[in-house]
Design a protein around this motif. Structure first.
Motif, short mmCIF file in Angstrom:
data_model
loop_
_atom_site.label_atom_id
_atom_site.label_comp_id
_atom_site.label_asym_id
_atom_site.label_seq_id
_atom_site.Cartn_x
_atom_site.Cartn_y
_atom_site.Cartn_z
N GLY A 69 -6.69 0.56 3.40
CA GLY A 69 -7.60 1.02 2.36
C GLY A 69 -7.06 2.21 1.58
N ALA A 70 -6.54 3.21 2.30
CA ALA A 70 -6.05 4.42 1.64
C ALA A 70 -4.75 4.15 0.88
CB ALA A 70 -5.85 5.53 2.66
N LEU A 71 -3.93 3.23 1.37
CA LEU A 71 -2.71 2.86 0.66
C LEU A 71 -3.08 2.14 -0.63
CD1 LEU A 71 0.47 2.81 1.05
CD2 LEU A 71 0.15 0.41 1.68
N LYS A 72 -4.02 1.24 -0.53
CA LYS A 72 -4.44 0.46 -1.70
C LYS A 72 -5.04 1.35 -2.78
CE LYS A 72 -6.93 -3.83 -2.76
NZ LYS A 72 -7.76 -4.92 -2.17
N SER A 73 -5.83 2.36 -2.37
CA SER A 73 -6.50 3.23 -3.33
C SER A 73 -5.60 4.33 -3.88
CB SER A 73 -7.73 3.87 -2.68
OG SER A 73 -7.33 4.78 -1.67
N GLY A 74 -4.44 4.53 -3.26
CA GLY A 74 -3.52 5.56 -3.72
C GLY A 74 -3.65 6.88 -2.98
N VAL A 75 -4.56 6.96 -2.00
CA VAL A 75 -4.69 8.18 -1.19
C VAL A 75 -3.44 8.38 -0.34
CG1 VAL A 75 -5.99 9.25 0.71
CG2 VAL A 75 -7.20 8.11 -1.16
N GLU A 76 -2.86 7.28 0.14
CA GLU A 76 -1.63 7.33 0.92
C GLU A 76 -0.48 6.69 0.15
OE1 GLU A 76 -3.86 6.93 5.27
OE2 GLU A 76 -2.55 5.31 4.58
N ASP A 77 0.71 7.21 0.37
CA ASP A 77 1.92 6.64 -0.22
C ASP A 77 2.64 5.73 0.77
OD1 ASP A 77 1.87 8.31 -2.73
OD2 ASP A 77 1.99 9.89 -1.21
N VAL A 78 2.42 6.01 2.05
CA VAL A 78 3.08 5.29 3.14
C VAL A 78 2.05 5.02 4.22
CG1 VAL A 78 4.80 5.51 4.98
CG2 VAL A 78 5.30 6.43 2.72
N THR A 79 2.10 3.84 4.83
CA THR A 79 1.23 3.54 5.97
C THR A 79 2.06 2.96 7.10
OG1 THR A 79 -0.71 3.15 4.57
CG2 THR A 79 -0.77 2.25 6.79
N TYR A 80 1.80 3.45 8.30
CA TYR A 80 2.50 3.00 9.51
C TYR A 80 1.69 1.86 10.10
CZ TYR A 80 5.03 3.80 13.98
OH TYR A 80 5.82 3.69 15.10
N ALA A 81 2.23 0.64 10.05
CA ALA A 81 1.47 -0.53 10.47
C ALA A 81 2.40 -1.64 10.92
CB ALA A 81 0.58 -1.02 9.32
N GLY A 82 1.84 -2.66 11.55
CA GLY A 82 2.63 -3.78 12.02
C GLY A 82 3.20 -4.61 10.88
N GLY A 83 4.41 -5.13 11.08
CA GLY A 83 4.99 -6.02 10.08
C GLY A 83 4.12 -7.24 9.88
N ASP A 84 3.50 -7.72 10.97
CA ASP A 84 2.60 -8.87 10.87
C ASP A 84 1.37 -8.53 10.04
OD1 ASP A 84 1.70 -7.11 12.86
OD2 ASP A 84 2.06 -8.54 14.48
N GLU A 85 0.86 -7.30 10.20
CA GLU A 85 -0.30 -6.87 9.42
C GLU A 85 0.07 -6.68 7.94
OE1 GLU A 85 -2.70 -4.46 12.89
OE2 GLU A 85 -0.81 -3.67 12.14
N MET A 86 1.29 -6.23 7.69
CA MET A 86 1.75 -6.11 6.30
C MET A 86 1.86 -7.48 5.65
SD MET A 86 4.63 -3.10 6.35
CE MET A 86 4.74 -1.99 7.74
N LEU A 87 2.37 -8.44 6.41
CA LEU A 87 2.51 -9.79 5.86
C LEU A 87 1.12 -10.36 5.54
CD1 LEU A 87 5.00 -11.65 5.38
CD2 LEU A 87 4.31 -12.88 7.44
N GLN A 88 0.18 -10.10 6.41
CA GLN A 88 -1.19 -10.55 6.18
C GLN A 88 -1.76 -9.88 4.91
OE1 GLN A 88 -4.16 -9.65 9.33
NE2 GLN A 88 -4.31 -11.87 9.57
N ALA A 89 -1.46 -8.59 4.74
CA ALA A 89 -1.94 -7.88 3.56
C ALA A 89 -1.32 -8.44 2.28
CB ALA A 89 -1.62 -6.38 3.69
N ARG A 90 -0.04 -8.81 2.34
CA ARG A 90 0.60 -9.42 1.16
C ARG A 90 -0.09 -10.73 0.78
NH1 ARG A 90 5.41 -7.30 -0.99
NH2 ARG A 90 5.57 -9.19 -2.24
N SER A 91 -0.53 -11.48 1.78
CA SER A 91 -1.21 -12.74 1.49
C SER A 91 -2.58 -12.49 0.84
CB SER A 91 -1.38 -13.56 2.77
OG SER A 91 -2.46 -13.11 3.56
N GLN A 92 -3.05 -11.22 0.94
CA GLN A 92 -4.32 -10.82 0.32
C GLN A 92 -4.07 -10.00 -0.94
OE1 GLN A 92 -5.97 -8.75 3.68
NE2 GLN A 92 -6.41 -10.63 4.81
N ASN A 93 -2.86 -10.15 -1.49
CA ASN A 93 -2.49 -9.57 -2.79
C ASN A 93 -2.27 -8.05 -2.78
OD1 ASN A 93 -2.63 -12.13 -4.14
ND2 ASN A 93 -4.86 -11.93 -4.13
#
Length: 327
Positions: A69-93
Motif C-alpha cells: 500500500g505505501a509503495l503504491k501510494s508513494g509513501v515508500e520508495d522501497v519495500t522488503y517483500a517476497g519475490g512471490d508476493e512481488m510477482l503477485q503484485a505485478r499481476s495486479q498491475n
C-alpha cells in the motif's frame, strides 16, 4: 519474511539513517521490528548509507497495512517483500521489480513432530495441515510441497490457524504446520518440543519460489536508478556484516527492536534466528542479492498454474540484477 497478507494504519515512527544530501529513500520493513531486518539496521548504524551519500528512512508497517500500500501510494520508495508476493503484485498491475533477493533459499517448510510418519511430500495426502491462511509465503510453500507430490490442497485437510502454529501442533489440532525454518522452527526448539522440517526440493532446477528481496517500482528505478544501486550496495554490506558478526549484529539491533536490550532470553532467540537465517542468504557461489533467472521462470509458471496470479506475468520484467554491486 512476510507474516500476513493485510496490515494497518499506525506504522512505527520511521527512523532516519543516513546522509543529509538528496531526497530521502523510505524503506518499508514489513511489520514488527525484528532481527530479520538486521541488515538494514546495521547499514544504518555502521554508516554505510551515510557513506554512500544516501538519506535513508526505515519504516515499519502498521498491523493492518497492506503489504504494498505505501509503495503504491508513494509513501515508500522501497519495500522488503517476497519475490512471490512481488510477482503477485505485478499481476495486479503494480509495476514492482525485485532488484536484490536476500533469501537465496526459500525459508518456509512444513514443521512436524520429530516422531511423525510424515517424511516426504507424498505423505501429505489425507493429513491435516495448518497454515496461517490462504496467502503469503507459508501458503505458497504448502502449495509447492503438495505439487512436488502431485497433490492439490483438496488431497490434504488444510486448516487456517492464524499465527498459532505452536499451539495448534502441540495441541494436536493439526499433524503439521507451515512455518519459517529460521523462526517458527526455532520457537518449537526453545520450548523444548522436538520437531523436524520438510522443505522444498527444487533439485537441479532450484526452488520453485523466490524469497524476500528489495522491491522498487519501475518509475522509481527510471528516476533514481543510481541511488538504488548505492542503496543495494550499502544494504548488502549490512547483510555481509550480519553474516560475519552475528553477536555484534544483535547488539546493534537493540536500538531498533523494542525490549531486546534488557531481555537475555530475547537476545538468545535473536541470535539463534540470525544464525539460522544467514546461511539462507547466500547462493551456492557465496553471492549475495542475486536473482536466479531459472527460479523466477519456474515461479511464474507455478503461481499461474496454481491460480495465484490474476494474469500471466513475464518473469524477466519482475526482477533485475543490474542494481547489484559489480564484483
Amino acid at each position: 519474511m512476510v507474516a500476513a497478507a493485510t496490515l494497518t494504519s499506525c506504522a512505527e515512527k520511521p527512523k532516519d539513517a543516513g546522509g543529509k544530501s538528496g531526497d530521502k529513500i523510505t524503506v518499508g520493513l514489513t511489520y514488527t521490528p525484528n532481527i530479520q531486518f538486521a541488515p538494514f539496521y546495521v547499514a544504518a548504524e555502521k554508516g554505510y548509507y551515510k557513506d554512500a551519500g544516501l538519506n535513508v528512512r526505515l519504516r515499519h508497517h502498521g498491523a493492518s497495512e497492506l503489504l504494498f500500500g505505501a509503495l503504491k501510494s508513494g509513501v515508500e520508495d522501497v519495500t522488503y517483500a517476497g519475490g512471490d508476493e512481488m510477482l503477485q503484485a505485478r499481476s495486479q498491475n503494480l509495476p514492482i521489480v525485485d532488484i536484490a533477493t536476500f533469501y537465496q533459499k526459500y525459508p518456509v517448510g512444513l514443521i512436524v513432530p520429530k516422531d511423525s510418519d510424515i517424511k516426504k511430500p507424498t505423505d501429505l495426502k489425507g493429513r491435516t495441515i495448518g497454515t496461517p491462511g490462504p496467502y503469503g509465503e507459508t501458503y505458497f510453500g504448502l502449495l509447492a510441497l503438495l505439487k512436488e507430490a502431485g497433490l492439490s490442497p483438496k488431497d490434504a485437510k488444510v486448516k487456517n490457524i492464524g499465527f498459532t502454529q505452536q499451539a495448534a501442533l502441540t495441541g494436536k489440532k493439526v499433524e503439521g504446520v507451515m512455518g519459517y525454518l529460521n523462526n517458527d522452527a526455532i520457537a518449537f526448539q526453545e520450548a523444548g518440543q522436538e520437531v523436524r522440517s520438510l522443505t522444498l526440493d527444487g533439485g537441479a532446477e532450484g526452488d520453485p519460489l523466490v524469497g524476500v528481496g528489495i522491491g522498487v517500482k519501475e518509475k522509481t528505478l527510471d528516476k533514481r536508478g543510481d541511488e538504488m544501486k548505492k542503496f543495494v550496495d550499502a544494504t548488502l554490506r549490512g547483510l555481509q556484516y550480519a553474516i560475519d558478526k552475528p553477536e555484534d549484529t544483535v547488539k546493534i539491533s537493540e536500538k531498533y527492536v523494542p525490549g531486546l536490550k534488557k531481555d537475555e532470553k530475547r537476545q538468545k532467540n535473536a541470535l539463534a534466528v540470525l544464525k539460522a537465517t544467514t546461511p539462507m542468504m547466500q547462493n551456492d557461489a557465496g553471492e549475495l542479492g542475486a536473482n536466479d533467472a531459472q527460479s523466477w521462470s519456474r515461479m511464474a509458471d507455478f503461481m499461474y498454474d496454481q491460480g495465484l496470479l490474476e494474469k500471466a506475468v513475464t518473469p524477466e520484467d519482475a526482477y533485475s540484477n543490474d542494481y547489484l554491486p559489480k564484483s
